[in-house]
Design an enzyme around this catalytic site. Structure first.
Site, PDB file in Angstrom:
ATOM      1  N   SER A 171     -28.580 -15.330  57.383  1.00 36.69           N
ATOM      2  CA  SER A 171     -28.201 -16.524  57.112  1.00 36.69           C
ATOM      3  C   SER A 171     -27.059 -16.607  55.929  1.00 36.69           C
ATOM      4  O   SER A 171     -27.086 -15.966  54.925  1.00 36.69           O
ATOM      5  CB  SER A 171     -29.189 -17.650  56.893  1.00 36.69           C
ATOM      6  OG  SER A 171     -29.848 -18.117  57.768  1.00 36.69           O
TER       7      SER A 171
ATOM      8  N   HIS B 227     -33.228 -13.075  52.035  1.00 38.25           N
ATOM      9  CA  HIS B 227     -33.698 -14.626  52.764  1.00 38.25           C
ATOM     10  C   HIS B 227     -33.052 -15.875  52.080  1.00 38.25           C
ATOM     11  O   HIS B 227     -33.142 -15.900  50.766  1.00 38.25           O
ATOM     12  CB  HIS B 227     -35.114 -14.513  52.704  1.00 38.25           C
ATOM     13  CG  HIS B 227     -35.869 -13.345  53.635  1.00 38.25           C
ATOM     14  ND1 HIS B 227     -36.617 -12.845  52.934  1.00 38.25           N
ATOM     15  CD2 HIS B 227     -35.668 -12.947  54.684  1.00 38.25           C
ATOM     16  CE1 HIS B 227     -37.272 -11.706  53.768  1.00 38.25           C
ATOM     17  NE2 HIS B 227     -36.575 -11.797  54.825  1.00 38.25           N
TER      18      HIS B 227
ATOM     19  N   GLY C  85     -32.325 -11.547  56.513  1.00 40.55           N
ATOM     20  CA  GLY C  85     -31.594 -12.359  55.433  1.00 40.55           C
ATOM     21  C   GLY C  85     -30.113 -12.556  56.360  1.00 40.55           C
ATOM     22  O   GLY C  85     -28.981 -12.438  55.409  1.00 40.55           O
TER      23      GLY C  85
ATOM     24  N   THR D 281     -32.381 -19.965  57.781  1.00 40.21           N
ATOM     25  CA  THR D 281     -31.918 -21.098  57.127  1.00 40.21           C
ATOM     26  C   THR D 281     -30.833 -21.584  57.613  1.00 40.21           C
ATOM     27  O   THR D 281     -30.745 -23.120  57.682  1.00 40.21           O
ATOM     28  CB  THR D 281     -31.824 -20.611  55.629  1.00 40.21           C
ATOM     29  OG1 THR D 281     -32.707 -19.875  55.401  1.00 40.21           O
ATOM     30  CG2 THR D 281     -31.386 -21.752  54.626  1.00 40.21           C
TER      31      THR D 281
ATOM     32  N   ASP E 157     -42.589 -13.157  62.702  1.00 40.19           N
ATOM     33  CA  ASP E 157     -42.099 -12.396  61.707  1.00 40.19           C
ATOM     34  C   ASP E 157     -42.833 -12.345  60.229  1.00 40.19           C
ATOM     35  O   ASP E 157     -43.852 -13.153  59.993  1.00 40.19           O
ATOM     36  CB  ASP E 157     -40.607 -13.249  61.325  1.00 40.19           C
ATOM     37  CG  ASP E 157     -39.576 -12.488  60.618  1.00 40.19           C
ATOM     38  OD1 ASP E 157     -39.572 -11.405  60.803  1.00 40.19           O
ATOM     39  OD2 ASP E 157     -38.661 -13.065  59.943  1.00 40.19           O
ATOM     40  N   HIS E 158     -42.483 -11.478  59.513  1.00 40.44           N
ATOM     41  CA  HIS E 158     -43.024 -11.227  58.216  1.00 40.44           C
ATOM     42  C   HIS E 158     -44.411 -11.416  58.052  1.00 40.44           C
ATOM     43  O   HIS E 158     -44.839 -12.510  57.356  1.00 40.44           O
ATOM     44  CB  HIS E 158     -42.316 -12.036  57.147  1.00 40.44           C
ATOM     45  CG  HIS E 158     -40.992 -11.232  56.671  1.00 40.44           C
ATOM     46  ND1 HIS E 158     -40.929 -10.103  55.932  1.00 40.44           N
ATOM     47  CD2 HIS E 158     -39.806 -11.824  57.056  1.00 40.44           C
ATOM     48  CE1 HIS E 158     -39.853  -9.959  55.482  1.00 40.44           C
ATOM     49  NE2 HIS E 158     -38.901 -10.865  56.290  1.00 40.44           N
TER      50      HIS E 158
END
Length: 289
Positions: free
Chosen positions: A211, A180, A209, A233, A82-83
């Site tokens: 969560s 995020h 994002g 998260t 990821d990212h």
């Protein structure tokens, strides 16, 4: 079953109008309890790691653990980086056996984002590795990438279409108002923007994002075309809070088997709630196996 590319997995989810959760895993045992949760609900799943986790655990070690878990639980499983902004780390992950990678060049101008995404596509496409890219900027903190709330930008639908035409990228994460981490207020999700993007592009979309976004909002995002829903998260917090509670209740109970079992069960329940939320429970069918 071994690890599989997330491209057909997400196309199938998009076609059948459900989502697939991509859970960030930060340690080896989390790989196993995420798949255990998915297996109990008969759901395909995506394991994903940040660059920091790769640096901490090692790409090859993560791949071997993920392969072992996928074979043990016999669940369609993708492994996603990821990212990532570093082409060398992406190459390392692909060579190690990752089945999906994200090139995050969203902080650059459109033309540079296209250029960098195409470079990754050239490396990954012939190997069947899925590539994810981002347009716009999702706010919050993801590993070492920090985007202040005032700097977050939503993706432009027409640019999304042009970006896919120019790169051929099979999955796209457009910024649509999520962030995020855990929200300080209510998430400002632009559902009309999601609908417009989904209307003019034909690839599965990714919700970053995920969560703490209200369940009804996530379900609506999925119904509009978000096939991959990222969760990090909340899963990490459930695991850590269970350990903290264990020591608050019994500070002298130092056996890792005791507190890690409690952490595992808390995180598994969180994972199951997210799987049910996106509608992927029971979606493991013979064609997947």
């Amino acid at each position: 079953m071994t690890l599989i590319s997330t491209t057909p997995m997400l196309r199938k989810a998009k076609k059948n109008k459900h989502g697939i959760v991509a859970f960030n895993v930060h340690c080896f045992d989390s790989i196993f309890w995420v798949l255990e949760a998915a297996a109990e609900l008969k759901s395909p799943v995506i394991l994903q790691t940040t660059v920091g986790t790769v640096q901490n655990l090692g790409a090859k070690n993560i791949v071997e653990a993920a392969k072992t878990a996928a074979e043990s639980y016999n669940i369609p499983t993708g492994l996603h980086l990821d990212h990532c902004t570093d082409f060398d780390v992406i190459k390392e992950a692909i060579r190690a056996g990752y089945t999906s990678v994200m090139i995050d060049a969203s902080m650059h101008p459109f033309e540079e984002n296209v250029k960098r995404t195409k470079e990754v596509m050239e490396l990954a496409k012939s190997l069947g590795v899925n590539v994810e890219a981002e347009l716009g900027k999702v706010g919050g903190v993801e590993d070492d990438i920090v985007v202040a709330e005032e700097d977050a930008q939503k993706a432009v639908p027409e640019e999304c279409k042009l970006f896919i035409e120019q790169t051929g990228v099979p999955t796209l994460a457009p910024a649509i108002g999520t962030a995020h981490g855990i929200y300080k207020g209510e998430p400002d999700i632009d559902f009309d923007r999601i609908a417009k993007i989904a209307e003019i592009v034909d690839v599965p979309l990714v919700l970053h994002g995920g969560s703490a976004v209200p369940e009804a909002d996530v379900r609506r995002c999925v119904s509009l075309g978000m096939a991959k829903v990222n969760v990090s998260t909340e899963l990490k917090n459930a695991y850590s809070e269970a350990i903290r509670k264990h020591f608050e209740m019994d500070p002298d109970s130092l056996d890792p088997r005791a507190y890690l079992q409690k952490a595992k069960e808390a995180a598994k329940e969180m994972a199951k709630s997210k799987i049910r939320m996106v509608g992927s429970e029971g979606k493991v069918v013979p064609s997947f196996v």
